[in-house]
Design a protein around this motif. Structure first.
Motif, short mmCIF file in Angstrom:
data_model
loop_
_atom_site.label_atom_id
_atom_site.label_comp_id
_atom_site.label_asym_id
_atom_site.label_seq_id
_atom_site.Cartn_x
_atom_site.Cartn_y
_atom_site.Cartn_z
N MET A 124 0.84 -1.19 0.00
CA MET A 124 0.00 0.00 0.00
C MET A 124 0.88 1.25 0.00
N ALA A 125 0.29 2.35 -0.46
CA ALA A 125 0.89 3.68 -0.31
C ALA A 125 2.25 3.83 -0.97
N ILE A 126 2.42 3.25 -2.15
CA ILE A 126 3.71 3.37 -2.85
C ILE A 126 3.79 4.68 -3.63
N ALA A 127 2.77 5.02 -4.41
CA ALA A 127 2.80 6.29 -5.15
C ALA A 127 2.77 7.46 -4.17
N GLU A 128 3.49 8.53 -4.51
CA GLU A 128 3.67 9.65 -3.58
C GLU A 128 2.35 10.29 -3.18
N HIS A 129 2.25 10.63 -1.89
CA HIS A 129 1.06 11.25 -1.32
C HIS A 129 1.53 12.26 -0.28
N PRO A 130 0.99 13.48 -0.29
CA PRO A 130 1.49 14.52 0.60
C PRO A 130 1.21 14.26 2.07
N TYR A 131 0.09 13.58 2.38
CA TYR A 131 -0.26 13.33 3.78
C TYR A 131 -0.03 11.87 4.11
N TYR A 132 0.92 11.61 4.99
CA TYR A 132 1.31 10.23 5.34
C TYR A 132 0.11 9.44 5.86
N GLY A 133 -0.73 10.08 6.66
CA GLY A 133 -1.86 9.40 7.27
C GLY A 133 -2.97 9.03 6.32
N SER A 134 -2.87 9.40 5.04
CA SER A 134 -3.90 9.02 4.06
C SER A 134 -3.77 7.57 3.64
N PHE A 135 -2.72 6.87 4.11
CA PHE A 135 -2.46 5.48 3.75
C PHE A 135 -2.25 5.34 2.24
N GLY A 136 -1.86 6.46 1.60
CA GLY A 136 -1.57 6.43 0.17
C GLY A 136 -2.78 6.60 -0.71
N TYR A 137 -3.95 6.86 -0.15
CA TYR A 137 -5.16 6.97 -0.95
C TYR A 137 -5.28 8.32 -1.67
N HIS A 138 -4.64 9.37 -1.15
CA HIS A 138 -4.69 10.69 -1.80
C HIS A 138 -3.37 10.90 -2.56
N VAL A 139 -3.30 10.32 -3.75
CA VAL A 139 -2.06 10.36 -4.53
C VAL A 139 -1.88 11.73 -5.17
N SER A 140 -0.65 12.22 -5.11
CA SER A 140 -0.32 13.49 -5.75
C SER A 140 0.56 13.29 -6.98
N ASN A 141 1.47 12.31 -6.92
CA ASN A 141 2.45 12.10 -7.99
C ASN A 141 2.42 10.63 -8.39
N PHE A 142 1.73 10.35 -9.49
CA PHE A 142 1.38 8.99 -9.85
C PHE A 142 2.57 8.17 -10.35
N PHE A 143 3.64 8.83 -10.76
CA PHE A 143 4.81 8.13 -11.30
C PHE A 143 6.00 8.14 -10.33
N ALA A 144 5.77 8.59 -9.11
CA ALA A 144 6.86 8.73 -8.15
C ALA A 144 6.65 7.81 -6.95
N PRO A 145 7.51 6.79 -6.78
CA PRO A 145 7.45 6.03 -5.53
C PRO A 145 7.77 6.95 -4.36
N SER A 146 7.05 6.80 -3.28
CA SER A 146 7.17 7.76 -2.18
C SER A 146 8.61 7.86 -1.67
N SER A 147 9.10 9.08 -1.61
CA SER A 147 10.47 9.32 -1.16
C SER A 147 10.59 9.19 0.36
N ARG A 148 9.45 9.07 1.06
CA ARG A 148 9.52 8.83 2.51
C ARG A 148 10.30 7.56 2.82
N PHE A 149 10.20 6.60 1.90
CA PHE A 149 10.75 5.27 2.15
C PHE A 149 12.10 5.05 1.45
N GLY A 150 12.53 6.01 0.63
CA GLY A 150 13.79 5.85 -0.09
C GLY A 150 13.67 6.35 -1.51
N ASN A 151 14.67 6.04 -2.32
CA ASN A 151 14.67 6.50 -3.71
C ASN A 151 14.18 5.39 -4.64
N PRO A 152 14.00 5.69 -5.93
CA PRO A 152 13.48 4.68 -6.85
C PRO A 152 14.29 3.39 -6.88
N ASN A 153 15.61 3.48 -6.82
CA ASN A 153 16.41 2.26 -6.83
C ASN A 153 16.21 1.43 -5.55
#
Length: 673
Positions: free
Chosen positions: A215-244
């Motif tokens: 869950m919550a892989i695509a970037e979302h501005p509010y962490y508590g949304s559990f990834g449901y409010h996506v802002s950047n559809f092609f960006a894996p969330s940088s909270r957890f690291g970089n694309p590699n």
């Protein structure tokens, strides 16, 4: 509507109740064919059409040694590229408007530093805004200002080691461990992709799961949304690291023979202007419907216009992007009830077939889902697509050519709701075995489903997990093996039974949210102002399950044993289950599925010696799994070494202990030499 037609799609042939809707179901097929034909005429193929991510956004052309940035913004007045490379100068790097409202700029390679931050300034009818590119592949949040910026990526080739991996086995019988990377750590922090890969994936593998749903892989501005409010559809969330880092996770999963499915939120998008794509070109109708139709009031988000060419290309490109760039094996399509109907499922009872084919159905959205499923399976025939739909849409998991929408599985959303209702409102002695059987077996003909006993939502939105409903605060004080507690005894017994019953009878696949397999004792509460931004409840306490002196490991060990039995016997690939005994007096259900016989005594008190029931084949039987085994926190009342032989009436006689689940297998006779 037409009640008869010479051209009945297979979906109607298999379900006479759908015959009055033959015309509408044929319409599904023809609309899809028209949309596909239009795409193929313009782009050559559906896969090529979905390759927009290769052109849009920022890319380094290594042959020309130039950065090229493209953005679709048809109603914008001007666009300027701004960032660290030009000291955020909002005039020095204007983009040129081209055909179809696509703006473009080209820069020498040396002018834009790799990993530097940038945005695009858009001047439109809504004013002047610094925006994140719609196709941004990585965005990072400033820890002080909390503003996001895009990152210029000169992506180096990742050394994949998963060429031989196949998700064919997982697609036949998906046993899914649903996880959240940020919550994966036991420490009170945000976990990382690499930590999840190194620490959690081996746990998942050891339990016997074959698929990981993230869950919550695509970037979302509010962490508590559990990834449901996506802002950047092609960006894996940088909270957890970089694309590699995310690629490292997927690669490691494949090396462990685990498939990766990610939550794909195409049903709506965050309405934020600073982070997302809302009003990107200054209008309210670029990616979304104009006016009220573009708003999801209940979710406080924006709704895509699935009939618009560029929107279809954006979303379909997103499907291809995750599969090709990150090697994901499939998707859980989130919230598609909202997507398929103009009323979004809000306060609607789906009590008549008109609700699926006549009343406020979004035909463009249905065609989009058909295209998305077709695309995913063209890219990878073994892809796994799962629909989260609470409406029960007929044909959701049937092939498009048969009148369906093309998903492989649907989530059995009614099952976790049912269990919570029972645990909240019914005494144990009032459990209705007829209802238990009906809920577990109620699914559409030839449509495969994923069963699950509880969902992450039940713990996130202020409810409780199954374990907490069963044992509540007693879990804090009485989970030591040294103490005895009737509430804990009941809770452990029913927790095991509920999970095995759901898995063995409720679907063709199974899902568990991380930690629930061992009865994780706490709810999920992401850091927010109301809890002083604490991570205390946004983590998983794995040490509880690892501690041999605590009873949590009983549940974990039973979960692994249950999965091993189901996996080895390929139970979920066999349908339907054959009911052998439904005993309302003793709250007992016995059924055969595949080569196994499952016995469930839900009664709180009745333990019956010499309980008899008929079986389809005479012969000898042995118990291969007992929830009453002491190694799983049981009371060792059942003799699992004994061989049970059918009598002259082809019945087995067993000691039927209360709150116990047993699994029998027929003993194969040894061949004579």
């Amino acid at each position: 509507m037409s009640k008869t037609t010479a051209n009945k799609p297979k979906l109607v042939q298999d379900d006479p109740w759908l015959e009055p809707y033959t015309e509408e179901i044929n319409g599904r097929i023809s609309r899809f064919q028209s949309a596909l034909k239009e795409i193929e005429s313009a782009s050559g193929s559906l896969v090529d059409f979905a390759g927009a991510y290769k052109e849009m956004g920022l890319h380094l052309d290594k042959r020309k040694k130039r950065w090229v940035y493209k953005e679709w913004a048809p109603e914008a007045h001007s666009l300027h590229l701004v960032g660290e490379f030009n000291h955020w100068n909002r005039e020095s790097h204007p983009l040129s408007r081209g055909e179809g409202g696509i703006w473009e700029i080209s820069l020498p390679e040396e002018e834009l530093t790799e990993n530097s931050l940038f945005k695009v300034q858009v001047v439109g009818n809504n004013g002047t805004w610094d925006r994140l590119p719609a196709y941004a592949r990585l965005v990072e949040q400033d820890p002080e200002t909390h503003l996001f910026s895009a990152v210029a990526l000169n992506e180096k080739a990742f050394r994949w080691g998963d060429k031989s991996f196949s998700s064919k086995k997982q697609k036949k019988q998906p046993i899914i461990y649903e996880g959240h990377v940020g919550m994966g750590s036991e420490e009170a922090k945000v976990g990382s992709y690499r930590e999840f890969a190194d620490d959690i994936l081996p746990r998942i593998k050891s339990l016997g799961y074959n698929t990981v749903q993230l869950m919550a892989i695509a970037e979302h501005p509010y962490y508590g949304s559990f990834g449901y409010h996506v802002s950047n559809f092609f960006a894996p969330s940088s909270r957890f690291g970089n694309p590699n880092d995310f690629k490292y996770l997927v690669n490691k999963a494949h090396k462990l023979d685990l498939a990766i499915v990610i939550d794909l939120v195409h049903s709506h998008a965050v309405k934020n202007l600073a982070e997302g794509i809302n009003e990107f070109d200054g209008s309210d109708h670029q990616y979304f419907h104009a006016g009220g139709r573009g708003n999801h009031d209940a979710w406080d988000s924006k709704l895509f216009n699935y009939g618009k060419w560029e929107v279809k290309q954006f979303l379909l490109s997103n499907v291809r992007y995750w599969m090709e760039e990150y090697h994901v094996d499939g998707f859980r399509f989130d919230g598609i009830t909202s997507l398929m109907y103009l009323h979004h499922g809000d306060h609607v009872s789906f009590d008549h077939y008109d609700k699926y084919f006549v009343d406020l159905v979004d035909w463009d959205a249905l065609s989009y889902l058909q295209l998305a499923n077709t695309l995913a399976h063209e890219i990878n025939p073994e892809a796994i697509t799962i629909a989260e739909d609470m409406s029960g849409m007929p044909g959701l998991c049937r092939p498009v050519k048969e009148g369906g929408l093309g998903f492989d599985f649907r989530l059995q959303m009614g099952i976790p709701d049912f269990w919570i209702k029972y645990l909240k409102h019914k005494n144990d002695e009032d459990w209705n075995v007829q209802e238990l059987w009906s809920v577990m077996t109620n699914r559409r003909y030839q449509e495969r489903s994923i069963a699950y006993a509880e969902s992450h939502d039940q713990a996130i939105v202020g409810d409780k997990t199954v374990a907490f409903w069963l044992m509540d605060k007693e879990m804090y004080w009485h989970m030591s093996k040294e103490g005895e507690n009737l509430i804990i005894d009941r809770g452990i017994a029913l927790h095991k039974m509920i999970r095995l019953f759901t898995m063995s009878l409720g679907g063709e696949g199974y899902l568990n949210f991380m930690g629930n397999e061992f009865g994780h004792p706490e709810w999920i509460d992401f850091p927010r102002e109301g809890n002083n931004w604490s991570y205390q409840h946004a983590r998983r306490q794995w040490s509880l399950a690892d501690a041999e002196y605590l009873k949590y490991h009983y549940l974990k060990d039973f979960d692994a044993a249950m999965i091993d039995v189901i996996s080895q016997h390929k139970t979920l690939t066999v349908n339907p289950a054959e009911q052998l005994n439904l005993d309302e007096v003793n709250n007992t259900i016995i059924f055969k599925r595949g080569d196994l016989i499952f016995v469930f005594n839900f009664h709180p008190e009745n333990a019956i010696p010499a309980y008899q029931f008929w079986v389809p084949e005479e012969g000898d039987y042995k118990i291969i799994l007992s929830s009453d085994d002491p190694e799983y926190g049981g009371f060792n009342r059942v003799n699992t070494k004994m061989v049970y032989t059918t009598n002259e009436e082809q019945k087995l006689s067993i000691y039927l202990t209360n709150r116990t689940a047993l699994v029998f297998q027929k003993v194969k006779k040894k061949k004579k030499k």
